[in-house]
Write an enzyme that holds these catalytic residues in place. Sequence first.
Site, short mmCIF file in Angstrom:
data_model
loop_
_atom_site.label_atom_id
_atom_site.label_comp_id
_atom_site.label_asym_id
_atom_site.label_seq_id
_atom_site.Cartn_x
_atom_site.Cartn_y
_atom_site.Cartn_z
N HIS A 277 1.15 -1.07 0.18
CA HIS A 277 0.06 -0.11 -0.49
C HIS A 277 0.97 0.85 0.05
CE1 HIS A 277 -2.82 2.13 3.28
NE2 HIS A 277 -3.82 2.02 1.75
N GLN A 278 1.34 1.09 -0.79
CA GLN A 278 1.87 2.30 -0.62
C GLN A 278 1.37 3.79 -1.19
OE1 GLN A 278 5.75 2.19 -1.43
NE2 GLN A 278 5.62 4.46 -3.19
N GLU B 236 1.64 1.56 1.95
CA GLU B 236 2.45 0.95 0.22
C GLU B 236 1.40 0.37 -0.35
OE1 GLU B 236 4.47 2.51 -0.61
OE2 GLU B 236 6.99 1.91 0.69
#
Length: 226
Positions: free
Chosen positions: A20-21, A153
């Site tokens: 997961h950025q 991110e």
Amino acid sequence: MLNMEEFVEQKLLPISKPGHQRGSGIGRSSRSSGSRPNQRSQGSSVSRRDIVRTSDQPPNLIPSIDSGGKKLHDIFVYGTLKKGQPNYHVMTDPNNGKAVFKGIGRTTDKYPLVIAEKGNIPFLLNVPGTGHHIAGEIYSVDDQMLQFLDEFESCPDMYQRTIKRIEILEWRGKDDSPEGRAAANTTECFVYSTTSYPPEWLNLPYLDCYDSYGTHGLHYINHRDR
């Protein structure tokens, strides 16, 4: 007109295994260099919602143990999480967890490092053998920071956390045998790279060391300002 499934099938590269950025990828602010003469486009029309998602879990590295008995994981950052870059504060905020700077390194394999999307985000494309050896910083992080970085991110949708071998250029670790690291010369680290990208990104200029404030003029834009 193409329906969404046809669009994804024709426009996007297949997804491989994860990590997961909001756009990051490391440290020393040095001048970024590009290997492609063509001018970079300012963004892609492909929505993240069009990217095929993967449900695979990130790979595992054997963690080290700090003096307090906490598990620590080595990660390699190459973009906005580096010292002097826009998201370095993430690494130093104790509310996110623990991150200890260990040293400077670069990928043993070559990869394309590009700047893309409206936010001018650095992406390390998971295409070994293409591009440059990528410079970055090595950190040891605890479970809390690793989980935070996965979310930060957008892993595994935007980036995937994978294991890559890193050549150690400078080691500053105090709590774990620096001479052992120096003798080994390389180490394995988690890296947030991506296979979730449009194929035209491979035509963007390739960098070997990301700097948001470099001569490319493509300064990183915080997600709140995009």
